[in-house]
Motif scaffolding. Sequence first.
Motif, mmCIF file in Angstrom:
data_model
loop_
_atom_site.group_PDB
_atom_site.id
_atom_site.type_symbol
_atom_site.label_atom_id
_atom_site.label_comp_id
_atom_site.label_asym_id
_atom_site.label_seq_id
_atom_site.Cartn_x
_atom_site.Cartn_y
_atom_site.Cartn_z
ATOM 1 N N PHE A 105 63.889 5.371 69.439
ATOM 2 C CA PHE A 105 63.478 3.998 69.378
ATOM 3 C C PHE A 105 62.413 3.585 70.269
ATOM 4 N N ILE A 106 62.666 4.235 71.160
ATOM 5 C CA ILE A 106 61.304 4.043 72.167
ATOM 6 C C ILE A 106 60.097 5.041 72.039
ATOM 7 N N THR A 107 60.253 6.183 71.935
ATOM 8 C CA THR A 107 59.360 7.291 72.126
ATOM 9 C C THR A 107 58.787 7.177 70.704
ATOM 10 N N TYR A 108 59.516 7.477 69.665
ATOM 11 C CA TYR A 108 58.892 7.524 68.248
ATOM 12 C C TYR A 108 58.199 6.209 67.893
ATOM 13 N N HIS A 109 59.061 5.082 67.969
ATOM 14 C CA HIS A 109 58.398 3.945 67.522
ATOM 15 C C HIS A 109 57.190 3.514 68.192
ATOM 16 N N LEU A 110 57.068 3.500 69.572
ATOM 17 C CA LEU A 110 55.851 3.092 70.302
ATOM 18 C C LEU A 110 54.560 3.741 69.925
ATOM 19 N N ARG A 111 54.717 5.166 69.728
ATOM 20 C CA ARG A 111 53.848 5.934 69.154
ATOM 21 C C ARG A 111 53.185 5.479 67.859
ATOM 22 N N LEU A 112 54.420 5.779 66.885
ATOM 23 C CA LEU A 112 53.879 5.291 65.409
ATOM 24 C C LEU A 112 53.393 3.841 65.474
ATOM 25 N N ALA A 113 53.683 3.139 66.316
ATOM 26 C CA ALA A 113 53.258 1.712 66.028
ATOM 27 C C ALA A 113 51.640 1.524 66.496
ATOM 28 N N THR A 114 51.068 2.419 66.883
ATOM 29 C CA THR A 114 49.838 2.423 67.007
ATOM 30 C C THR A 114 49.298 2.524 65.616
ATOM 31 N N LEU A 115 49.869 3.103 64.669
ATOM 32 C CA LEU A 115 49.419 3.129 63.303
ATOM 33 C C LEU A 115 49.618 2.000 62.377
ATOM 34 N N SER A 116 50.623 0.804 62.906
ATOM 35 C CA SER A 116 51.209 0.019 61.884
ATOM 36 C C SER A 116 51.380 -1.390 62.704
ATOM 37 N N THR A 117 50.832 -2.407 62.120
ATOM 38 C CA THR A 117 51.017 -3.528 62.489
ATOM 39 C C THR A 117 52.354 -4.101 62.272
ATOM 40 N N SER A 118 52.775 -3.490 61.172
ATOM 41 C CA SER A 118 54.363 -4.309 60.437
ATOM 42 C C SER A 118 55.188 -3.525 61.730
ATOM 43 N N LEU A 119 55.182 -2.418 62.249
ATOM 44 C CA LEU A 119 56.006 -1.776 63.099
ATOM 45 C C LEU A 119 55.960 -2.684 64.462
ATOM 46 N N GLN A 120 54.712 -2.916 64.927
ATOM 47 C CA GLN A 120 54.543 -3.397 66.011
ATOM 48 C C GLN A 120 55.409 -4.891 65.909
ATOM 49 N N HIS A 121 55.220 -5.608 64.994
ATOM 50 C CA HIS A 121 55.818 -6.856 64.826
ATOM 51 C C HIS A 121 57.352 -6.608 64.789
ATOM 52 N N ALA A 122 57.704 -5.525 63.875
ATOM 53 C CA ALA A 122 59.049 -5.488 63.808
ATOM 54 C C ALA A 122 59.921 -5.032 65.078
ATOM 55 N N ILE A 123 59.364 -4.513 65.995
ATOM 56 C CA ILE A 123 59.852 -4.098 67.227
ATOM 57 C C ILE A 123 60.189 -5.365 68.081
ATOM 58 N N LEU A 124 58.890 -6.277 68.143
ATOM 59 C CA LEU A 124 58.928 -7.345 68.855
ATOM 60 C C LEU A 124 60.055 -8.505 68.184
ATOM 61 N N ALA A 125 60.263 -8.547 66.948
ATOM 62 C CA ALA A 125 61.341 -9.142 66.356
ATOM 63 C C ALA A 125 62.595 -8.741 66.749
ATOM 64 N N ILE A 126 62.944 -7.490 66.704
ATOM 65 C CA ILE A 126 64.076 -6.847 67.319
ATOM 66 C C ILE A 126 64.396 -7.525 68.700
ATOM 67 N N GLY A 127 63.616 -7.220 69.588
ATOM 68 C CA GLY A 127 63.676 -7.527 70.978
ATOM 69 C C GLY A 127 63.873 -9.087 71.009
ATOM 70 N N ALA A 128 63.139 -9.849 70.331
ATOM 71 C CA ALA A 128 63.093 -11.392 70.393
ATOM 72 C C ALA A 128 64.684 -11.656 69.968
ATOM 73 N N CYS A 129 65.029 -11.238 68.776
ATOM 74 C CA CYS A 129 66.591 -11.540 68.038
ATOM 75 C C CYS A 129 67.426 -11.113 69.233
ATOM 76 N N HIS A 130 67.539 -10.110 69.892
ATOM 77 C CA HIS A 130 68.559 -9.757 70.767
ATOM 78 C C HIS A 130 68.392 -10.558 71.929
ATOM 79 N N ARG A 131 67.369 -10.984 72.419
ATOM 80 C CA ARG A 131 67.071 -11.889 73.575
ATOM 81 C C ARG A 131 67.684 -13.278 73.024
#
Length: 475
Positions: free
Chosen positions: A129-155
């Motif tokens: 969820f760190i290694t693959y997600h952060l590198r795939l996120a360079t190709l996807s605006t959707s994944l970038q915001h999904a990662i931030l949504a998950i972090g914000a929801c947890h916080r």
Amino acid sequence: MSKTTHKPYQRTRAGCLPCRRRRKKCDQSTPLCLGCRRNHLICTWPSAGPELANTLGHSGSTQDGNPSLTHFCNGGDNVQRSIDFKRLLRQPSPLPPLFRRQPAGDLLEYFKLMTAPRMVCRSNIENPFITYHLRLATLSTSLQHAILAIGACHRAYISPDFSILAYDHYAVAVRSLKFGITEWHACSAANRAALAASCLALCWYEIIHANIRGALYHHLRAGGYMIRDLQDDSKFHQDELLGFFIEQYSYLAILANIDPSDRLKSQLVDPHTLTESLTHLHPRSPIYGFLLGASRDLFALILRTTSVATQRGNFGPIDANHYDIIMEMISRWAATSVSHDLTNQHSGRMYQAASIIYLHVSKHGLQDVTENLKETINPFINLFLQSFQQLPFDSPQWTTFMWPSLVAGSCMRDPSHRKALLKLFHDSSLQMEAVDSTARWLSQHWANMDRNPAVYGIRGLCETLSLENVLLCIG
């Protein structure tokens, strides 16, 4: 003194349909205007004269006026289409600009340090969820915001002000994903993989958010189609990345069948396909077991167990021989040695006990619950609690607590059992709404069961939830 005459103002009708609906000025660039690009909207145009049609036709749009996926996947920039997946997944890559901004940068750090470690059930492997997600996120605006949504929801669990930020990122992630899938088949394999990762990431948002409307299953169904398409692509040979997707989908789709009423199974799960998918998970992979832990074979048996419950739920006859075979296989199951961490074995025994409870109860309808059945199940409730209590409160195995807790908890009549389970929830270090919601719905079910003893087991729990119009996102 003569009056100054003004020409009557005529509102322009030029521009794309989304800008018109939003009452925004459109720069009319094709095939994707600046406003739609900035807001991740599907830029569509009204039927017009030959001039506009010819312009769109030569700008790479589709026949219905949607922009080409080549343009979308590249974000309008000249990004190299040929992606070296091994380099992408193994080599550090520059973070997208969104991740370098504040407060997005803080949310990213929170996701990496606090949230992602709580999303895997093994601590001795790399966290995909760190290694693959952060590198795939360079190709996807959707994944970038999904990662931030998950972090914000947890916080937001400890800082409620972050809930608004979580909703904002979630909305952009969904909108961007919707934009991307419109031309899925024209997209490069790299970008399709990034879209699949985005779709599955939204499933985890729903779980952490403790959504009670079943939103997870819409994302999961779409993710299943994407994964199958990548599997069928003869040019896609990234087994580790497919393993990352398959293990997420298999885990979530199998647990979705906690409700034997078959509402979800017909939409999500093809038992043969799922069982076959589990065989594609290779123990030598650096991320193997990040969700299934040491229990891959047991999860395959859970899938067979829920099929028995579904058969009983549809009032069909139960094949006694089939039932006995599954019960024997679950009883003989032992955790595979994927690590020296004993918590894998404790977690496996939790699932083993819950699976036996599920199978016993599935043989009976709500009208067939007897005292003999309840006495048969009690030892397995004890086994479940003993195994659960041996998990350290900061163990990564807590990631997978929800399904066995709901199954075993749905049969708890003894107040001491209920008290022990609620204490485990209270002492958890997960800091997620999913823990609180599990405790809340089980408590409501227990109150319902005390009033009506027939409302017993997982069928009774599902009846309690249906009265509240609740469809839990289980993960």
